[in-house]
Design an enzyme around this catalytic site. Structure first.
Site, PDB file in Angstrom:
ATOM      1  N   ASP A 173     -39.032 -31.525  57.483  1.00 56.81           N
ATOM      2  CA  ASP A 173     -38.304 -32.243  56.442  1.00 56.81           C
ATOM      3  C   ASP A 173     -38.616 -31.570  55.103  1.00 56.81           C
ATOM      4  O   ASP A 173     -39.575 -30.790  54.987  1.00 56.81           O
ATOM      5  CB  ASP A 173     -38.750 -33.710  56.453  1.00 56.81           C
ATOM      6  N   ASP A 230     -37.775 -33.096  51.244  1.00 59.83           N
ATOM      7  CA  ASP A 230     -38.209 -33.993  50.172  1.00 59.83           C
ATOM      8  C   ASP A 230     -39.261 -34.974  50.676  1.00 59.83           C
ATOM      9  O   ASP A 230     -39.057 -35.656  51.684  1.00 59.83           O
ATOM     10  CB  ASP A 230     -37.007 -34.756  49.613  1.00 59.83           C
ATOM     11  N   ASP A 260     -41.654 -37.570  56.384  1.00 57.12           N
ATOM     12  CA  ASP A 260     -42.313 -38.689  55.713  1.00 57.12           C
ATOM     13  C   ASP A 260     -41.518 -39.980  55.713  1.00 57.12           C
ATOM     14  O   ASP A 260     -42.091 -41.069  55.630  1.00 57.12           O
ATOM     15  CB  ASP A 260     -42.587 -38.305  54.248  1.00 57.12           C
TER      16      ASP A 260
END
Length: 248
Positions: free
Chosen positions: A23, A25, A201
């Site tokens: 991922d 961001d 996240d």
């Protein structure tokens, strides 16, 4: 005492035999009030380039951003990438396909959303083509109003769903997600036959964690969010960079 995410073990040292999915961001770079203002360091670009070469190209970015924006952020790299939560997907070295047109109703929703956020300076409408995101990181008090608007608007968009995130909600087609994108990569060289590892996240990354778990892989949660399918954890972005650096 809680046995939640802070007590998940750290991942093992990175292996060049893995298929690594990252991922962006909140995992590789910090969130920004305006997604256009995110900065990617040259050191991180070089690190990812070295890892991709060592792994024979079995490294992919899996993001809510468009692939075109990922290419700009990580230039001159053109890594294998999935954008818009899997609606876009490109193998390394390939040209990106032309996305389908957004429905006319989405443009009306976008115009209404622009009018709505004008009452909340700092809140943003991000036009992603066939998807759209409402951000309120710079104006947290706008969150309830923007979430409520998105919930109403999605009812006018057949085939669309809401995708909540960290101070953002997206309206996107539901035909793909990060998990389906990872599964598609794993069916192809150079990812095929490797143990998959996904680092992320946010709530949108849960699709990816479940996808790698289903193939005897490893999900690595960044941060201390509860209720995750990930089985390993890194505390923050700096820890992700250190882990990647040790592998590089």
């Amino acid at each position: 005492m809680s046995d939640g995410p802070p007590f998940l073990p750290p991942p093992p040292p990175l292996s060049e035999r893995w298929a690594l999915f990252l991922d962006v961001d909140g995992t590789l770079v910090p969130f920004a009030d305006d997604p256009e203002q995110v900065y990617v360091s040259q050191r991180l670009v070089e690190r990812l380039g070295a890892l991709s070469a060592a792994m024979d190209g079995a490294l992919a970015l899996v993001s809510g951003r468009r692939v075109e924006m990922l290419d700009r952020l990580f230039s001159p790299l053109r890594l294998a990438s999935a954008g818009l939560h899997g609606l876009q997907r490109r193998r390394a070295g390939e040209a990106l396909g032309v996305p389908p047109d957004a429905p006319a109703a989405l443009e009306q929703v976008r115009l209404e959303a622009l009018d709505l956020v004008s009452a909340w300076p700092g809140a943003l409408v991000e036009d992603k083509g066939e998807a759209m995101a409402l951000h309120w990181r710079a104006r947290p008090e706008a969150g309830d109003a923007l979430r409520a608007y998105a919930a109403r608007a999605v009812e006018r968009l057949p085939g669309y769903q809401l995708q909540p995130g960290d101070m953002v909600v997206e309206l996107r087609p539901h035909r793909a997600d990060k998990g389906t994108a990872i599964a598609a990569f794993l069916a192809e060289a150079p990812f095929r036959g490797r143990q998959p590892v996904f680092v992320g996240d946010d709530l949108t990354d849960e699709y990816g964690f479940r996808a790698v778990n289903a193939q005897q892989g490893m999900g690595v949660l960044v941060g201390d969010r509860g209720g995750s399918a990930a089985r390993y954890r890194l505390p923050d972005i700096a820890a992700v960079h250190a882990w990647l650096g040790a592998g590089a």
